[in-house]
Write a protein that holds these residues in place. Structure first.
Motif, mmCIF file in Angstrom:
data_model
loop_
_atom_site.group_PDB
_atom_site.id
_atom_site.type_symbol
_atom_site.label_atom_id
_atom_site.label_comp_id
_atom_site.label_asym_id
_atom_site.label_seq_id
_atom_site.Cartn_x
_atom_site.Cartn_y
_atom_site.Cartn_z
ATOM 1 N N TRP A 196 -57.036 52.954 -28.349
ATOM 2 C CA TRP A 196 -56.200 52.885 -27.140
ATOM 3 C C TRP A 196 -56.612 53.963 -26.139
ATOM 4 O O TRP A 196 -56.737 53.697 -24.933
ATOM 5 N N LEU A 197 -56.830 55.177 -26.627
ATOM 6 C CA LEU A 197 -57.237 56.271 -25.749
ATOM 7 C C LEU A 197 -58.622 56.024 -25.148
ATOM 8 O O LEU A 197 -58.852 56.258 -23.956
ATOM 9 N N ALA A 198 -59.548 55.546 -25.974
ATOM 10 C CA ALA A 198 -60.906 55.284 -25.490
ATOM 11 C C ALA A 198 -60.925 54.175 -24.457
ATOM 12 O O ALA A 198 -61.702 54.227 -23.492
ATOM 13 N N GLU A 199 -60.079 53.175 -24.638
ATOM 14 C CA GLU A 199 -60.004 52.086 -23.659
ATOM 15 C C GLU A 199 -59.516 52.585 -22.302
ATOM 16 O O GLU A 199 -59.737 51.928 -21.286
ATOM 17 N N ARG A 200 -58.879 53.744 -22.291
ATOM 18 C CA ARG A 200 -58.411 54.350 -21.035
ATOM 19 C C ARG A 200 -59.374 55.393 -20.499
ATOM 20 O O ARG A 200 -59.039 56.146 -19.583
ATOM 21 N N GLY A 201 -60.579 55.452 -21.074
ATOM 22 C CA GLY A 201 -61.631 56.293 -20.519
ATOM 23 C C GLY A 201 -61.744 57.677 -21.101
ATOM 24 O O GLY A 201 -62.558 58.486 -20.627
ATOM 25 N N LEU A 202 -60.970 57.977 -22.153
ATOM 26 C CA LEU A 202 -61.054 59.278 -22.796
ATOM 27 C C LEU A 202 -62.082 59.259 -23.919
ATOM 28 O O LEU A 202 -62.293 58.219 -24.560
ATOM 29 N N HIS A 228 -63.726 46.783 -30.743
ATOM 30 C CA HIS A 228 -63.053 46.842 -29.448
ATOM 31 C C HIS A 228 -63.957 47.370 -28.336
ATOM 32 O O HIS A 228 -63.495 47.618 -27.218
ATOM 33 N N GLY A 229 -65.235 47.534 -28.649
ATOM 34 C CA GLY A 229 -66.197 47.898 -27.614
ATOM 35 C C GLY A 229 -66.104 49.324 -27.115
ATOM 36 O O GLY A 229 -66.525 49.621 -25.991
#
Length: 293
Positions: free
Chosen positions: A76-82, A104-105
């Protein structure tokens, strides 16, 4: 016991899960990834936690996800650019976190490493934010170890960085055991454990051996809100907000299919009104602290 990962329910009464933290989560496997979307009760934990993450985490930078399990929050955090480094004790959960990041890429943004919360594999001040969500501190069974783990959360956070931590609550578990007292089969009726559990908060091998019982949940230390806050403050963290993730709904896990969407929305709105009330926090299955390093 009132925890989320009940071995009898998850694995069947004939195949109980191991009563040791890393081994438990190795065997629990993908159910840990699925846990936060299992039903309305667990979605309340997810929804409230991600709302606080949205509010307090930076828009970019490096997040250390301590005890991140199968990677639900890391993805979830990575999907938001972190950029996320997930530290996990369980080998199987670490493997799943890598797999889910690829699926999830976001594998380019998520680094997964094995490690213990009491001695994190990260440099001092390395993280722009630190997360320790779902109860990893509750799985550190000795008091000195919990102190070490809390100090590690502060050590790895940059000065001024947000640190979000959630643990499992004692009063919700005691209340749930009392609600089921005399109403469940003897092997699941843990009423006799109540006085000792209330005194120590420790659901561990020593407690079960004393009463010659088999576990109905994984080993854990259950917190009162004052204890939780004091632990974090003693580690050098400034506790800015304490929040109940499920609040009174901690006691309503049965018959969830009977709830309409209107019921669910009314419960969400009620929790939004009450979740930062300290008394409500103390009675929640999971309590969250939003801190500043």
């Amino acid at each position: 016991m009132s925890d989320d990962a009940d071995p009898a329910a998850a694995a069947g009464a004939d195949t109980p899960l191991p009563f040791e933290v890393a081994a438990f989560y190795d065997a629990y496997g993908e159910r840990e990834w699925e846990r936060l979307d299992r039903d309305f009760h667990h979605r309340l934990e997810w929804e409230a936690t991600t709302a606080y993450l949205d509010e307090h985490l930076p828009a970019e930078g490096h997040v250390l996800d301590v005890g991140g399990g199968a990677g639900r929050y890391a993805v979830w955090l990575a999907e938001r650019g972190l950029d996320v480094t997930l530290v996990e004790l369980s080998a199987e959960q670490a493997r799943l976190a890598r797999e889910k990041s690829r699926d999830h890429g976001v594998a380019d943004r998520v680094t997964v490493t094995r490690g213990d919360a009491r001695a994190l594999p990260a440099s001092a001040g390395a993280a722009d934010a630190v997360c320790c969500l779902g109860g990893p501190l509750s799985h550190v069974l000795d008091a000195d170890g919990r102190v070490d783990a809390a100090r590690e959360l502060r050590r790895v956070a940059a000065d001024g960085a947000p640190v979000l931590v959630s643990v499992m609550g004692l009063l919700a578990s005691l209340t749930r055991i009392m609600r089921h007292s005399g109403l469940v089969p003897d092997e699941h009726d843990e009423t006799e454990l109540l006085p000792a559990l209330a005194r120590t908060g420790d659901y561990d091998a020593a407690l079960l051996e004393r009463f010659d019982r088999e576990p109905t949940a994984q080993p854990m230390h259950l917190f009162r809100v004052d204890e939780f806050e004091a632990l974090l403050e003693a580690a050098g963290l400034v506790v800015e907000t304490l929040a109940a993730l499920e609040g009174p709904f901690s006691q309503r896990r049965e018959d969830l299919d009977a709830l309409t969407e209107a019921h669910c929305e009314a419960i969400r709105e009620t929790l939004a009104e009450l979740r930062e009330d300290r008394h409500v926090v103390d009675h929640s299955a999971h309590m969250l602290a939003v801190c500043r390093a």
